[in-house]
Write a protein that holds these residues in place. Sequence first.
Motif, mmCIF file in Angstrom:
data_model
loop_
_atom_site.group_PDB
_atom_site.id
_atom_site.type_symbol
_atom_site.label_atom_id
_atom_site.label_comp_id
_atom_site.label_asym_id
_atom_site.label_seq_id
_atom_site.Cartn_x
_atom_site.Cartn_y
_atom_site.Cartn_z
ATOM 1 N N ASP A 177 -8.547 2.295 -2.765
ATOM 2 C CA ASP A 177 -7.657 2.700 -3.863
ATOM 3 C C ASP A 177 -8.267 3.696 -4.822
ATOM 4 O OD1 ASP A 177 -5.893 1.815 -6.585
ATOM 5 O OD2 ASP A 177 -4.865 1.737 -4.673
ATOM 6 N N GLY A 206 -3.904 -1.085 -1.069
ATOM 7 C CA GLY A 206 -4.580 0.190 -1.279
ATOM 8 C C GLY A 206 -3.666 1.394 -1.416
ATOM 9 N N VAL A 207 -4.300 2.512 -1.782
ATOM 10 C CA VAL A 207 -3.652 3.811 -1.958
ATOM 11 C C VAL A 207 -2.506 3.691 -2.958
ATOM 12 C CG1 VAL A 207 -2.889 5.911 -0.783
ATOM 13 C CG2 VAL A 207 -4.211 4.222 0.473
ATOM 14 N N ASN A 208 -2.834 3.155 -4.114
ATOM 15 C CA ASN A 208 -1.971 3.142 -5.287
ATOM 16 C C ASN A 208 -2.770 3.781 -6.423
ATOM 17 O OD1 ASN A 208 0.722 1.647 -4.866
ATOM 18 N ND2 ASN A 208 -0.716 0.306 -3.810
ATOM 19 N N ASN A 241 -13.824 3.441 -3.285
ATOM 20 C CA ASN A 241 -13.701 2.879 -4.625
ATOM 21 C C ASN A 241 -15.010 3.104 -5.365
ATOM 22 O OD1 ASN A 241 -11.033 1.453 -5.173
ATOM 23 N ND2 ASN A 241 -11.502 0.613 -3.163
ATOM 24 N N SER A 296 0.830 -1.202 0.000
ATOM 25 C CA SER A 296 0.000 0.000 0.000
ATOM 26 C C SER A 296 0.865 1.253 0.000
ATOM 27 C CB SER A 296 -0.913 0.020 1.226
ATOM 28 O OG SER A 296 -1.828 -1.052 1.198
ATOM 29 N N GLN A 297 0.256 2.366 -0.433
ATOM 30 C CA GLN A 297 0.880 3.693 -0.445
ATOM 31 C C GLN A 297 2.177 3.691 -1.259
ATOM 32 O OE1 GLN A 297 0.980 5.966 3.194
ATOM 33 N NE2 GLN A 297 -0.890 5.014 3.957
ATOM 34 N N VAL A 312 -7.977 -2.701 0.303
ATOM 35 C CA VAL A 312 -7.809 -2.164 -1.056
ATOM 36 C C VAL A 312 -8.473 -0.800 -1.224
ATOM 37 C CG1 VAL A 312 -7.424 -4.302 -2.322
ATOM 38 C CG2 VAL A 312 -9.766 -3.564 -1.844
#
Length: 294
Positions: free
Chosen positions: A155, A130-132, A180, A106-107, A153
């Motif tokens: 994202d 997540g955070v992509n 999302n 993530s990130q 996730v």
Amino acid sequence: MVGEARVTALNLSSSSLAGTLSPEIGNLTFLREMDLRKNGFHGMLPQEIGRLDTLVLRHNSFQGELPVNLTRCIQLNVLDLFSNNITGKIPAELGRLTKLEILKISQNSYSGNIPASIGNISSLRLLYLGVNFLTGSIPPELGSLPNLQDFSVPDYNLSDTVPSSLYNISSMSVLSLAVNHFTGPISPELGTQFPCLTEIYLGGIDFSGPLPLTLSNASELVKVDVGYNQFSGAIPGNFGLLKCLEWLSLTNNLLAPRRETILVSFVSLSNCSSLAFLDISEQHRRISSTYGLC
């Protein structure tokens, strides 16, 4: 004759280090664990990284793509790249790492789809993606992860419906699908299918339909965030069965209960002695204006 000492573990976490990671790290041929978290490393990860069981690089500024050699570390059980600047697509070759238990990427700045091959890693317990800049949907193959406990996730760009196979993972403890573009209702049997849930984050998705009454079956729930959706109908009166509940956000939905229903709901919530945060604001602007609640 005394045997030569070999470096098998390297822990330099929170050591105020900076600079790049030298390719000469590959000279430590017996190295199996490397933890460089919370430093100021930057630049590319060297291809010479290999033969590891544990790699923790969280909270640095590593750039570029994941080294191919890393996807060949068949003994790898922890890969933690949380909060760096890794780019490119998530390698489908990660599906070969059949002993991986923790995957935290993530990130970062990953793009493209979530590889279906991740569903081959039956040992996975924690999966943070997540955070992509991921797009597409959650592959139904992820429902084949029998030991998955934490799945995150959030994202911004994932879409489609949540695959029904995901609800097969009865070991799920923490589920975050927040922020999302998933559509449709959430499973009405959510609490029955995930009886081990302690935290669930579904905020900012635009799910519709009623809130699952079965959430009360997940008796260990501590945090519930379903705010900023299109949930409608009544606030379930059985939330009071969640004795461990500390945090509940229902804000900004279309919940518009009758007076007697909301009174039952709040009497029920009085049984949640650990409840420290409750947000039911902006429910179609009817709760606060009609019933004097704020």
